[in-house]
Design an enzyme around this catalytic site. Structure first.
Site, PDB file in Angstrom:
ATOM      1  N   CYS A   1      -2.829  -1.127   1.173  1.00  0.00           N
ATOM      2  CA  CYS A   1      -1.897  -0.767   2.249  1.00  0.00           C
ATOM      3  C   CYS A   1      -2.631  -0.055   3.383  1.00  0.00           C
ATOM      4  O   CYS A   1      -3.580   0.702   3.145  1.00  0.00           O
ATOM      5  CB  CYS A   1      -0.796   0.151   1.710  1.00  0.00           C
ATOM      6  SG  CYS A   1       0.401  -0.741   0.712  1.00  0.00           S
TER       7      CYS A   1
ATOM      8  N   CYS B   1       0.949  -4.209   3.928  1.00  0.00           N
ATOM      9  CA  CYS B   1       1.910  -3.134   3.688  1.00  0.00           C
ATOM     10  C   CYS B   1       1.483  -1.859   4.426  1.00  0.00           C
ATOM     11  O   CYS B   1       0.321  -1.710   4.791  1.00  0.00           O
ATOM     12  CB  CYS B   1       2.071  -2.868   2.189  1.00  0.00           C
ATOM     13  SG  CYS B   1       0.529  -2.742   1.285  1.00  0.00           S
TER      14      CYS B   1
END
Ligand code: NAD
Length: 246
Positions: A66, A147
């Site tokens: 992420c 993400c």
């Protein structure tokens, strides 16, 4: 064929250390090669489908941590120079599939089981060619897997730093998952030496902002993001725009 054809010496399992490869050794390189070829060998070079690449996607599945994804559009060289020094940030070409295909052209032929070394259709000629379909599917997958914060480097020296016809503007931005990506952060980079302007307030960037906001993600924009600017300044240390104190 391009200067480098798909002979896959890149698949000798020697790969640069900057690739986001949890463990390439656990991947079966000859099998990846075979699966790649099977996507387009013995097929009409204008008739390739996303499904043809499904087995390859499955085999070479990779995810980026992420906040570490960097998309780019019309700024390939700088984006790659940047991720080389900013390890821990990854472009698609820093993942296995993007690395394998980057700068290559490949295709097959319906009447042969060999790689076509003579000529491959240009992507303007037929959109369903093996190269375009490959980039579309892996770009889609790359975007889907992002993400946190997603970064995108854009070229502020162009009148349209964001183009809805680019792969970033037509595939990647629409395949970010708003349940996972909360912010899209644009870095609009200008060539060193150009009269400074703030592209973040341009019509083109506003178009991107609208798309991102409509998809329920926050949009931020930085003009000449300083860490990337410093990379540009390596080649222009004397230029006044590079001369500010470190
Ligand atoms: P861009 O316009 O700078 O294009 C990048 C490169 O991809 C150029 O060399 C262009 O000729 C080629 N390209 C673009 N669309 C293509 C298509 N449909 N078929 C074949 N080649 C094509 O920037 P972009 O279009 O926004 O693409 C860059 C973004 O998409 C990046 O974020 C990257 O993740 C991904 N991507 C990478 C490549 C690559 O060559 N490494 C190609 C396509 C997409």
């Amino acid at each position: 064929m391009s200067s480098e054809s798909l002979t896959f010496h890149r698949l000798g399992c020697h790969h640069p250390s900057q690739l986001v490869l949890p463990d390439l050794r656990s991947k079966d390189c000859p099998k990846i090669l075979d699966t790649f070829k099977n996507a387009f060998i013995a097929k009409n070079a204008c008739d390739i489908t996303k499904e043809d690449y499904e087995p390859l996607l499955h085999l070479a599945d990779q995810t980026v941590p992420c906040n570490k994804t960097l998309f780019w559009s019309k700024s390939k060289e700088l984006a790659h120079q940047f991720t080389r020094v900013q390890s821990g940030l990854f472009t698609l070409e820093d993942t296995l599939l993007g690395y394998l295909g980057d700068d290559l052209t490949w295709c097959g032929d319906a009447r042969s089981a060999e790689l076509n070394h003579q000529s491959c259709p240009h992507w303007h000629e037929c959109p369903s060619n093996p190269v375009s379909v490959f980039w579309n599917v892996i770009s889609q997958k790359f975007a889907e897997s992002a993400c946190g914060v997603a970064q995108v480097m854009l070229n502020g020296s162009l009148s349209e730093p964001f183009s809805k016809y680019s792969t970033f503007g037509s595939v990647e931005v629409y395949n970010l998952d708003p349940r996972k990506v909360h912010t899209v952060q644009a870095w609009v980079m200008h060539d060193v030496g150009e009269t400074s302007s703030n592209s973040c307030s341009s019509v083109s960037i506003n178009e991107l902002k609208l798309i991102v906001s409509k998809r329920n993600m926050t949009f931020t924009c930085q003009n000449n993001y300083r860490p990337a600017r410093l990379v540009q300044c390596v080649k222009h240390p004397e230029h006044s725009s590079c001369a500010s104190n470190i």
